[in-house]
Design an enzyme around this catalytic site. Structure first.
Site, short mmCIF file in Angstrom:
data_model
loop_
_atom_site.label_atom_id
_atom_site.label_comp_id
_atom_site.label_asym_id
_atom_site.label_seq_id
_atom_site.Cartn_x
_atom_site.Cartn_y
_atom_site.Cartn_z
N LYS A 196 0.85 -1.21 0.00
CA LYS A 196 0.00 0.00 0.00
C LYS A 196 0.88 1.25 0.00
CE LYS A 196 -3.76 -2.44 2.18
NZ LYS A 196 -4.29 -3.00 3.42
N GLN B 257 -4.63 -1.91 9.54
CA GLN B 257 -4.46 -3.21 8.90
C GLN B 257 -5.04 -4.31 9.79
OE1 GLN B 257 -3.12 -3.80 5.74
NE2 GLN B 257 -3.89 -5.87 6.11
N ASP C 206 -11.29 2.52 3.87
CA ASP C 206 -11.56 1.08 3.71
C ASP C 206 -13.07 0.85 3.55
OD1 ASP C 206 -9.65 -0.85 3.46
OD2 ASP C 206 -9.25 -1.07 5.61
#
Ligand code: NDP
Length: 278
Positions: free
Chosen positions: A49, A93, A116
């Site tokens: 990422k 994460q 997200d």
């Protein structure tokens, strides 16, 4: 004609568009990624990422916390990022260490920075058809189908898997495209009888080869979300690829299918967030 839907190609096309837009934006979209612990797979995802952000001209901050970080300490880090006007997207994460409650952490992220798309507020926007951040993997699947001009309107789409991060958001996104949607899961009786009806079948289970050729209609479009590492080290999806490809009209490979799209859609959401505050 190739039957392969090439996620790398679609991903590169979208990333080029993002890069172009960033060069004209005047500010650098900024993604902050928080990782707790040293899980190797999570480290790889976070590094990917980070690299993707730099490739398209974003700023990216990686915050690495030790595995023994408490929930309270993690929430303090998130509070700081929420308050930082220079941060446009925050991603924690997953999975988190067992002593930290995922739902508490995800809900602590500022809704406007939840790139997200996992915050209940974002889930609510998606469910009610309002504009928000679409969960990245599900949005990536739709982007691939659109790129290959797969007709979704009126098609019967069968999703195998009902997780919050893939299966459930896909229900809404496919309904938004006017598909007729069926969802199967671990309690579905006679999975093959359901998947055989599909014009489009999307598998997000995490079991190598669970979708076999006898479960697929001739000419169906097959999207494989699964990522499984075999004991041999080989990466495979949830689809028994070669035999299913024989019957399918289009299919995504693993690797090189949905995988590359997930990070790309994360970039797209971060850009969207940066444009809102600009
Ligand atoms: P989850 O484990 O959260 O969900 C799996 C789903 O599969 C559940 O809904 C489960 O049903 C269902 N399932 C399990 N066994 C069966 C079965 N025998 N028949 C039918 N359905 C079954 O997984 P995720 O959604 O997080 O991930 C799924 C796969 O996608 C994994 O391989 C993961 O690595 C991959 N993935 C890939 C991404 C990418 O970027 N390409 C991103 C995210 C995930 P039930 O709800 O009843 O338990």
């Amino acid at each position: 004609m190739s039957k392969i839907m090439d996620g790398k190609l679609v991903s590169q096309k979208v990333r080029n568009e993002i890069k172009d837009e960033v060069s004209r934006l005047g500010i650098k979209p900024h993604l902050a990624v928080v990782i707790v612990g040293t899980d190797a797979a999570s480290q790889t995802y976070v590094n990917n990422k980070h690299k993707a952000c730099h490739d398209v001209g974003f700023q990216s901050t990686k915050i690495e916390l030790p595995a023994q970080t408490t929930e309270e300490e993690l929430l303090q880090v998130i509070d700081k990022l929420n308050a930082d006007k220079g941060v446009h997207g925050i991603l924690v994460q997953l999975p988190l260490p067992k002593h930290i409650k995922e739902s508490v952490v995800l809900e602590a992220i500022d809704q406007e920075k939840d790139v997200d798309g996992f915050h209940p507020y974002q889930v609510g926007l998606l469910a009610t058809g309002l504009d928000g951040f679409k969960p990245c993997t599900a949005a990536g699947v739709i982007e691939i189908l659109k790129h290959y001009e797969v007709p979704m309107e009126g098609s019967h789409a069968v999703i195998v898997g009902r997780s919050h991060i893939v299966g459930k958001p896909l229900i809404q996104l496919l309904l938004d495209e006017n598909a007729t949607v069926t969802v199967a899961h671990s309690r579905t009786k006679d999975l093959a009888s359901v998947t055989k009806l599909a014009d489009i079948v999307i598998v997000a289970v995490g079991i190598p080869g669970i979708l076999t050729a006898d479960m697929v209609k001739e000419g169906a479009v097959v999207v494989d979300v699964g990522i499984n590492r075999l004991d041999t080290g080989k990466l495979v999806g949830d689809v028994d690829f070669e035999p299913v490809m024989e019957k399918a009209s289009l299919i995504t490979p693993v690797p090189g299918g949905v995988g590359p799209m997930t990070i790309t859609m994360l970039l797209a959401n971060t850009l969207k967030s940066a444009k809102k505050v600009k």
